[in-house]
Design a protein around this motif. Structure first.
Motif, PDB file in Angstrom:
ATOM      1  N   ARG A  28      11.526  38.704  -0.476  1.00  0.00           N
ATOM      2  CA  ARG A  28      11.331  39.571  -1.643  1.00  0.00           C
ATOM      3  C   ARG A  28      12.601  39.643  -2.475  1.00  0.00           C
ATOM      4  N   ASP A  29      12.713  38.699  -3.397  1.00  0.00           N
ATOM      5  CA  ASP A  29      13.802  38.724  -4.358  1.00  0.00           C
ATOM      6  C   ASP A  29      13.208  38.895  -5.750  1.00  0.00           C
ATOM      7  N   VAL A  30      14.039  38.778  -6.759  1.00  0.00           N
ATOM      8  CA  VAL A  30      13.579  38.995  -8.127  1.00  0.00           C
ATOM      9  C   VAL A  30      12.456  38.029  -8.491  1.00  0.00           C
ATOM     10  N   SER A  31      12.576  36.779  -8.088  1.00  0.00           N
ATOM     11  CA  SER A  31      11.564  35.790  -8.466  1.00  0.00           C
ATOM     12  C   SER A  31      10.210  36.118  -7.845  1.00  0.00           C
ATOM     13  N   PHE A  32      10.197  36.534  -6.588  1.00  0.00           N
ATOM     14  CA  PHE A  32       8.954  36.910  -5.902  1.00  0.00           C
ATOM     15  C   PHE A  32       8.333  38.140  -6.547  1.00  0.00           C
ATOM     16  N   GLU A  33       9.184  39.154  -6.818  1.00  0.00           N
ATOM     17  CA  GLU A  33       8.680  40.404  -7.368  1.00  0.00           C
ATOM     18  C   GLU A  33       8.063  40.203  -8.760  1.00  0.00           C
ATOM     19  N   LEU A  34       8.716  39.408  -9.571  1.00  0.00           N
ATOM     20  CA  LEU A  34       8.189  39.178 -10.913  1.00  0.00           C
ATOM     21  C   LEU A  34       6.885  38.399 -10.866  1.00  0.00           C
ATOM     22  N   PHE A  35       6.791  37.424  -9.972  1.00  0.00           N
ATOM     23  CA  PHE A  35       5.582  36.608  -9.883  1.00  0.00           C
ATOM     24  C   PHE A  35       4.388  37.443  -9.438  1.00  0.00           C
ATOM     25  N   HIS A  36       4.597  38.337  -8.475  1.00  0.00           N
ATOM     26  CA  HIS A  36       3.499  39.105  -7.884  1.00  0.00           C
ATOM     27  C   HIS A  36       3.419  40.532  -8.419  1.00  0.00           C
ATOM     28  N   HIS A  37       4.064  40.817  -9.546  1.00  0.00           N
ATOM     29  CA  HIS A  37       4.262  42.217  -9.919  1.00  0.00           C
ATOM     30  C   HIS A  37       2.959  42.977 -10.152  1.00  0.00           C
ATOM     31  N   GLU A  38       1.870  42.306 -10.510  1.00  0.00           N
ATOM     32  CA  GLU A  38       0.632  43.042 -10.786  1.00  0.00           C
ATOM     33  C   GLU A  38      -0.028  43.599  -9.525  1.00  0.00           C
ATOM     34  N   ASP A 175      11.617  34.894 -18.256  1.00  0.00           N
ATOM     35  CA  ASP A 175      11.153  35.690 -19.385  1.00  0.00           C
ATOM     36  C   ASP A 175      10.479  36.937 -18.806  1.00  0.00           C
ATOM     37  N   LEU A 176      11.040  38.098 -19.085  1.00  0.00           N
ATOM     38  CA  LEU A 176      10.557  39.350 -18.496  1.00  0.00           C
ATOM     39  C   LEU A 176       9.504  40.040 -19.347  1.00  0.00           C
ATOM     40  N   SER A 177       9.071  39.416 -20.440  1.00  0.00           N
ATOM     41  CA  SER A 177       8.210  40.117 -21.392  1.00  0.00           C
ATOM     42  C   SER A 177       6.902  40.567 -20.765  1.00  0.00           C
ATOM     43  N   TYR A 178       6.311  39.761 -19.892  1.00  0.00           N
ATOM     44  CA  TYR A 178       5.029  40.154 -19.300  1.00  0.00           C
ATOM     45  C   TYR A 178       5.214  41.385 -18.413  1.00  0.00           C
ATOM     46  N   ALA A 179       6.261  41.389 -17.591  1.00  0.00           N
ATOM     47  CA  ALA A 179       6.493  42.522 -16.694  1.00  0.00           C
ATOM     48  C   ALA A 179       6.875  43.778 -17.467  1.00  0.00           C
ATOM     49  N   ARG A 180       7.522  43.597 -18.620  1.00  0.00           N
ATOM     50  CA  ARG A 180       7.969  44.756 -19.390  1.00  0.00           C
ATOM     51  C   ARG A 180       6.912  45.276 -20.352  1.00  0.00           C
ATOM     52  N   ASP A 181       5.862  44.531 -20.551  1.00  0.00           N
ATOM     53  CA  ASP A 181       4.809  44.922 -21.472  1.00  0.00           C
ATOM     54  C   ASP A 181       3.834  45.847 -20.755  1.00  0.00           C
ATOM     55  N   THR A 182       3.859  47.132 -21.079  1.00  0.00           N
ATOM     56  CA  THR A 182       3.019  48.094 -20.349  1.00  0.00           C
ATOM     57  C   THR A 182       1.542  47.824 -20.566  1.00  0.00           C
ATOM     58  N   ALA A 183       1.198  47.099 -21.643  1.00  0.00           N
ATOM     59  CA  ALA A 183      -0.211  46.804 -21.894  1.00  0.00           C
ATOM     60  C   ALA A 183      -0.766  45.816 -20.890  1.00  0.00           C
ATOM     61  N   THR A 184       0.106  45.050 -20.237  1.00  0.00           N
ATOM     62  CA  THR A 184      -0.363  44.050 -19.282  1.00  0.00           C
ATOM     63  C   THR A 184       0.069  44.360 -17.858  1.00  0.00           C
ATOM     64  N   THR A 185       0.650  45.538 -17.657  1.00  0.00           N
ATOM     65  CA  THR A 185       1.082  45.909 -16.310  1.00  0.00           C
ATOM     66  C   THR A 185       0.049  46.847 -15.706  1.00  0.00           C
ATOM     67  N   LEU A 186      -0.669  46.376 -14.701  1.00  0.00           N
ATOM     68  CA  LEU A 186      -1.713  47.191 -14.095  1.00  0.00           C
ATOM     69  C   LEU A 186      -1.106  48.460 -13.519  1.00  0.00           C
ATOM     70  N   ALA A 254      -4.267  35.875 -17.248  1.00  0.00           N
ATOM     71  CA  ALA A 254      -3.735  36.433 -16.006  1.00  0.00           C
ATOM     72  C   ALA A 254      -2.219  36.373 -16.104  1.00  0.00           C
ATOM     73  N   ASP A 255      -1.536  36.968 -15.116  1.00  0.00           N
ATOM     74  CA  ASP A 255      -0.079  36.882 -15.133  1.00  0.00           C
ATOM     75  C   ASP A 255       0.389  35.455 -14.871  1.00  0.00           C
ATOM     76  N   ASN A 256      -0.338  34.719 -14.056  1.00  0.00           N
ATOM     77  CA  ASN A 256       0.040  33.341 -13.749  1.00  0.00           C
ATOM     78  C   ASN A 256      -1.180  32.427 -13.623  1.00  0.00           C
ATOM     79  N   HIS A 257      -1.865  32.495 -12.477  1.00  0.00           N
ATOM     80  CA  HIS A 257      -2.877  31.490 -12.170  1.00  0.00           C
ATOM     81  C   HIS A 257      -4.210  31.775 -12.837  1.00  0.00           C
ATOM     82  N   ILE A 258      -4.880  30.705 -13.221  1.00  0.00           N
ATOM     83  CA  ILE A 258      -6.178  30.802 -13.880  1.00  0.00           C
ATOM     84  C   ILE A 258      -7.329  30.699 -12.874  1.00  0.00           C
TER      85      ILE A 258
END
Length: 381
Positions: A28-38, A175-186, A254-258
């Motif tokens: 659990r580092d920054v890369s893992f947390e950002l990828f799975h943040h939803e 790019d942190l925009s997805y994680a920082r965008d409250t409209a896309t953060t569940l 989606a945040d990543n995978h389709i």
């Protein structure tokens, strides 16, 4: 061995099935947390930088997986490989991650390696070409090396083997925009992501793109793009592929995978997470049929403790694997989806996968189809 695969639904002849051997923890580092943040309920990745940079109390960078869950996952993956072999499909396997594998390291970071389980992520098969895609999670940086013996055999048999540029994966690569965008953060915002820490190895925002972000439809590729890391990867694909393929972007499906949002079951028919998927798809594909399964039954999932890290939504069972245009592998526990497909004339092969929410993937994630009978078709004309 013959590498040729243009889609996800024509008759499957050869496939690689991932390995769950020695999957004992999540790094659990920054890369893992950002990828799975939803999906990190209770451990929201909006906290990623504050927790890691300030060493928050109780934070463990290596998050242990209970031995029972790891053993049952291994049993289910081996059973999946046996089912596919029993259907007459040639099954290839990656090297298992050795027990006690040493950490891997990049420029300014170190991580325990991950076994080659969700092998759809870091590789994209386009026709007769293997493309290793640029990973977004540090612990998965060398994951495709466990697939190197299989890839080498295909290359020796005539396949093309390409590797997209590898990111450096410093904090400033993302790019942190997805994680920082409250409209896309569940679930809404919790704590702001702090500014990334500078590194002498920074090169700016880098390309990151998983193969599982690409829906393959012969000549057409539909790619989910949620932020600039993905956009740079798509631009590379466009330059590399030239006019051989038509690439269609979908924005933040989606945040990543389709492949847990929409999968093609046959020409003209999609399996979709919800009816609104149609409106997110490229115009030429909105006329296809969209099969929407019933809501997941909560009783179909194991009950986990607060210490268990849940990485996917309850919709993960949409991540099915088609053997051909009439036959689909479906999780044994997902009876609503099975009934829907049977009512539509599909033959359903039930396969057990108990802990799909803990390990971030379903049958489509666990497999990489390397030979399908279909050709380089134009399904949109």
């Amino acid at each position: 061995m013959l590498l040729t695969s243009h889609d996800d639904f024509t008759p499957l002849r050869e496939v690689i099935v991932g390995s769950a051997a020695h999957y004992l923890s999540h790094e659990r580092d920054v890369s893992f947390e950002l990828f799975h943040h939803e999906h990190l309920a209770g451990y929201r990745s909006d906290w990623a930088y504050p927790r890691l940079t300030r060493a928050a109390a109780g934070h463990r960078e290596s998050w242990a997986i209970k031995a029972r869950y790891a053993e049952e996952l291994h049993e289910d993956v081996e059973a999946l490989a046996a089912v596919l072999a029993g259907l007459g499909i040639a099954v290839h396997r990656p090297l298992p991650l050795p027990p006690g594998a040493a950490p891997i390291a990049g420029l300014g970071w170190e991580a325990a390696p991950t076994p080659a389980l969700n092998i759809r992520d870091n590789t994209l098969i386009l026709g007769t070409e293997i493309i290793e895609t640029p990973p977004a999670i540090r612990s998965r940086y060398l994951e495709t090396r466990l697939l190197a013996p299989v890839f080498t055999a295909y290359w020796q048999a005539g396949a093309t083997w390409t590797t997209m540029p590898r990111p450096t994966l410093t904090d400033n690569s993302f790019d942190l925009s997805y994680a920082r965008d409250t409209a896309t953060t569940l679930g809404g915002p919790t704590e702001a992501v702090d500014d990334p820490r500078p590194s002498p190895y920074d090169v700016g925002v880098e390309m990151m793109l998983d193969g599982a972000q690409v829906l393959r439809l012969g000549r057409d590729l539909v790619v989910n793009v949620a932020q600039n890391n993905h956009e740079q990867g798509v631009r590379w694909l466009e330059r590399h592929l030239g006019d051989r393929y038509r690439i269609h972007r979908v924005w933040r499906m989606a945040d990543n995978h389709i492949d847990s949002m929409v999968l093609a079951l046959r020409p003209g028919v999609f399996l979709a997470r919800h009816a609104g998927i149609r409106d997110l798809m490229p115009d030429p594909l909105r006329s296809w049929r969209y099969l929407v399964p019933p809501e997941p039954d909560a009783g179909a999932f194991p009950v986990y403790d607060d210490s268990d890290l849940v990485l996917t939504s309850p919709y993960i069972d949409l991540n099915v694997l088609s053997v051909d245009e009439h036959t689909v592998l479906v999780n044994t526990e997902c009876t609503g989806l099975a009934k829907l497909l049977e009512a539509e004339g599909f033959d359903v092969v039930p396969v057990r996968h108990r802990h799909r929410r803990l390990f971030g993937g379903g049958f489509h994630c666990f497999t990489l189809d390397t030979h399908r009978a279909g050709g380089f078709e134009d399904y949109l004309s």
